[in-house]
Motif scaffolding. Structure first.
Motif, PDB file in Angstrom:
ATOM      1  N   LEU A   5       0.819  -1.126   0.146  1.00  6.58           N
ATOM      2  CA  LEU A   5      -0.039  -0.171   0.002  1.00  6.58           C
ATOM      3  C   LEU A   5       0.952   1.157   0.032  1.00  6.58           C
ATOM      4  CD1 LEU A   5      -3.152   0.454  -0.013  1.00  6.58           C
ATOM      5  CD2 LEU A   5      -2.784   1.014   2.544  1.00  6.58           C
ATOM      6  N   HIS A   7       3.885   1.320  -0.932  1.00 10.18           N
ATOM      7  CA  HIS A   7       4.355   1.571  -2.437  1.00 10.18           C
ATOM      8  C   HIS A   7       3.603   2.166  -3.438  1.00 10.18           C
ATOM      9  CE1 HIS A   7       7.457   0.390  -5.121  1.00 10.18           C
ATOM     10  NE2 HIS A   7       6.645  -0.178  -5.977  1.00 10.18           N
ATOM     11  N   ARG A   8       2.016   1.770  -3.284  1.00 12.69           N
ATOM     12  CA  ARG A   8       1.413   2.456  -4.154  1.00 12.69           C
ATOM     13  C   ARG A   8       1.178   3.994  -3.714  1.00 12.69           C
ATOM     14  NH1 ARG A   8      -3.936  -0.669  -4.964  1.00 12.69           N
ATOM     15  NH2 ARG A   8      -2.616  -2.207  -5.448  1.00 12.69           N
ATOM     16  N   TRP A   9       1.249   4.351  -2.599  1.00 13.67           N
ATOM     17  CA  TRP A   9       1.035   5.879  -2.276  1.00 13.67           C
ATOM     18  C   TRP A   9       2.443   6.560  -2.861  1.00 13.67           C
ATOM     19  CZ3 TRP A   9      -2.690   8.868  -1.598  1.00 13.67           C
ATOM     20  CH2 TRP A   9      -3.857   8.185  -0.815  1.00 13.67           C
ATOM     21  N   ILE A  11       4.170   5.662  -5.546  1.00  6.09           N
ATOM     22  CA  ILE A  11       3.917   5.906  -6.956  1.00  6.09           C
ATOM     23  C   ILE A  11       3.144   7.141  -7.171  1.00  6.09           C
ATOM     24  CG2 ILE A  11       2.883   4.868  -8.970  1.00  6.09           C
ATOM     25  CD1 ILE A  11       3.617   2.108  -7.696  1.00  6.09           C
TER      26      ILE A  11
END
Lengths: 294, 425
Positions: A5, A7-9, A11
């Motif tokens: 999660l 990681h997604r933020w 990105i």
């Protein structure tokens, strides 16, 4: 899971600057221009800013001036791209040979393309000058003309002279692209062909040209997009004249917007240009795919 | 390892983002507006590069103005006339003081670009300024700028060539001009006796308005277009004929004023119409081969009008978006004051009537000052309607179509009239 999660933020966070750029300088103007093309943004009128639907488009499409400038744009693009492709291919073939001083030749051939368009246009303006232009001087010395003559004073001639200026600048671009493709060509096939007795012309048409086809198609797409948007040359050389002989569609859009203050008309013309380029690109891509499939 | 790299990347991106923001704060306009120091302001002004007052003269006066008013900083920008209008429209809000040409006034007012200044110019001042210069800055009886540049077109001739041809005086009518041109061509003194700025540009609209005016024509009457008036057709026929007879330089359809100056100054034309500035430059040894042979005369006319010249007056206006209109006006006043105009009278004649009696002004160029007095009596304005820009663009095309013989003058102007009616709606 949790690190995924985060990681997604991350990105999302990382692409914010790029997003801002894309929205700010690409999407926003695109949408705004489209909205303008649906409104009556006539800055000189007391009633401006209402939505008028597709009125601007029907108006533009029924205007014979718009059609003739679209016609001129097609003529400009067609002739200049054809000439650039033929000359570019010939130059690329020459530069692909192992000659003495080829490195020097390859580097100077790039020069015209390295010159900014507006500088190029200013230079051609002086070359074409009726009283002290280099073109008149050269043709006089070669005894091809008996007296100095104007080059941009008649509509058809002026258009072709603008094309010459464009071809001079863009041919090197085409040549370098094709040269790059040629360099990747497999030399042994040529050797085999010449051992089999294929003439140089035969080798060109059965080996070189099919090999270059994808590159040529890509070049045509790129050049069409640019040629359709030719502006600097017209601006500096003829300003659309004489008698609208070089009034290409993009210059017309410019005049409508920034001289006549008819923002909607300018926006509408811009979108028409985009649509035409879009259609052409789709056709090209289809052709490209067909070629690949065959 | 991977995390470390991403952390570094993130740091770089964040600093980049912040740098981007701080860059925005450094924006000159924003900072000048936010500075609270007692009236320490920066104003920006847009001028043109050619014709009229020189760049040096304006810069010199600006420096003097800054010296007198230490709290006001002025940044000047100079662009060629051809892009002045676009620069103004595109940079909407970027400048405080804008140079406005006569035919743009109505359009700028309609588009809400310039401030009204009717109350700022006193009646006494107004009476002392040439009516033509005032009218250039007026729209519907209100004043939208300070008249600044006073300019009209004159007929220039090459004295040496006329002498060789046995012509004693410059022509008074277009018929005389044509007769003189025929003599000059027959005697092979010059290939093409007259050169014009007939490029598809405002320059062509200027010349056509002037020639049509001298034939008694008008383009707009009571706000309605009358472009296909018989006088206008006659004027266009005259222009076309001079080209087909080989009396006008065949390069004319691609020339602007600067090209006309080039051709005339290199001794390749006996006659030319141009603005005042050519008189000085054609007599400048660095710029010209015909120094000392430059004659200047009233623009020829016809039986209907003895002469006609175009009002090329320009003025300085305060931008509607200006944050410092008072300082901007102060600067405008400084540049249009009698001191400045007197000092640079050789670049452009003053807008002040009283200065024409001033010995120093007369001394800069007695021939021109005397001539200007009579020439100003035949001043005409280009149509002062908001849609003039569009009309001018279409007129340039219509006139060129006729000049190049692709259509008769009647047809070209009839078609133009239809379009003009549509514009004026």
């Amino acid at each position: 899971m949790q690190s995924g999660l985060r990681h997604r933020w991350f990105i999302l966070f990382s692409i914010i600057p790029a997003l801002l750029f894309v929205f700010g300088i690409v999407l926003y103007p695109l949408v705004q221009t489209f909205i303008y093309s649906l409104k009556n943004m006539d800055l000189l009128s007391d009633h401006q800013g209402q939505f008028v639907g597709l009125n601007n488009y029907t108006h533009a499409l029924m205007d014979s001036d718009v059609w003739s400038s679209i016609g001129r744009t097609f003529y400009f693009s067609g002739v200049s791209i054809t000439l650039e492709m033929i000359l570019g291919l010939l130059i690329a073939l020459l530069l692909n040979e192992k000659l003495r001083g080829i490195a020097f030749l390859r580097s100077i051939i790039i020069l015209p393309w390295a010159v900014p368009t507006i500088v190029n246009a200013a230079m051609w303006k002086w070359i074409y000058h009726p009283e002290y232009g280099a073109l008149n001087g050269l043709l006089m010395q070669l005894h091809l003309i008996s007296e100095y003559r104007p080059w941009l004073s008649s509509p058809w001639l002026a258009m072709n002279m603008v094309i010459v200026a464009d071809v001079w600048k863009m041919t090197p671009f085409v040549a370098v692209f094709l040269l790059a493709a040629l360099q990747m060509n497999n030399k042994s096939i040529y050797e085999a062909a010449s051992i089999d007795g294929a003439s140089i012309i035969r080798r060109f048409f059965t080996l070189t040209l099919p090999f270059l086809k994808p590159t040529i198609l890509v070049l045509i797409v790129m050049r069409t997009m640019e040629a359709f948007k030719v502006f600097d040359l017209i601006y500096a050389l003829t300003q659309g004249g004489p008698s609208n002989g070089t009034m290409v569609i993009i210059y017309k859009a410019f005049i409508e917007t920034f001289s006549n203050l008819q923002y909607s008309n300018g926006a509408t013309l811009s979108y028409l240009i985009a649509i035409i380029i879009g259609i052409l690109t789709i056709v090209y891509v289809k052709v490209l795919k067909l070629e690949e499939g065959a | 390892m991977r995390k470390k790299i991403t952390a570094i990347l993130a740091a770089i991106l964040v600093t980049g983002l912040l740098a981007g923001c701080s860059g925005k704060n450094a924006d000159p306009i924003a900072s000048s507006a936010s500075s609270e120091a007692p009236k320490n302001v920066t104003i920006t002004a847009l001028f043109m590069k050619q014709a009229g007052y020189s760049e040096d003269a304006i810069k010199e006066a600006t420096d003097a103005f800054i010296k007198e008013n230490p709290n006001i900083k002025v940044e000047t920008t100079f662009v060629p006339y051809e892009v002045l209008e676009q620069k103004t429209l595109v940079a909407n809000g970027g400048y405080d003081v804008i140079l406005v040409d006569a035919p743009w006034t109505a359009k700028y007012v309609k588009a809400n670009l310039i401030k009204e200044v009717t109350d700022k110019v006193s009646t006494a001042d107004r009476d002392d300024i040439f009516a033509g210069a005032i009218s250039a800055m007026q729209y519907e009886d209100k004043l939208y700028g300070m008249p600044w540049l006073n300019d009209v077109k004159y007929l220039f001739y090459n004295k040496e060539m006329l002498k060789q041809a046995g012509i004693n005086a410059p022509p008074k009518t277009w018929d005389e001009l044509i007769a003189d041109c025929k003599i000059l061509k027959e005697k092979k003194i010059v290939d093409f006796p007259i050169v014009w700025s007939w490029k598809q540009a405002e320059a062509l609209a200027v010349d056509y308005a002037l020639i049509a005016g001298s034939f008694g024509g008008k383009f707009v009457e009571d706000g309605k277009p009358v472009v296909n008036d018989p006088s206008n057709i006659e004027a266009l026929k005259f222009m076309q004929q001079s080209l087909t007879d080989g009396l006008s330089n065949p390069g004319s359809p691609e020339y602007l004023e600067e090209d006309v100056r080039g051709v005339f100054s290199s001794g390749k034309a006996a006659f030319a119409l141009n603005w005042t500035y050519m008189f000085g430059m054609a007599n400048d040894p660095k710029e010209s081969k015909i120094v000392g042979n430059v004659g200047i005369a009233q623009v020829p006319g016809t039986a209907k009008a003895a002469s006609a010249t175009i009002n090329g007056g320009m003025g300085l206006s305060i931008a509607q978006s200006s944050k410092n209109p008072d300082e901007a006006w102060k600067y405008i006043q400084y540049l249009s004051a009698k001191d400045f105009q007197k000092k640079h009278a050789k670049d452009a004649l003053p807008i002040w009537k009283s200065l024409f009696a001033d010995a120093d002004v007369i001394a800069t160029n007695p021939e021109l000052v005397n001539l200007s007095k009579t020439q100003y009596e035949y001043l005409i304005n280009r149509p002062q309607v908001p849609w003039y820009g569009e009309l001018s663009k279409q007129m340039q095309v219509a006139v060129q179509v006729a000049l190049l013989g692709r259509s008769s003058p009647e047809d070209a102007l009839n078609k133009l009239q239809t379009k003009a009616l549509d514009m004026s709606k």
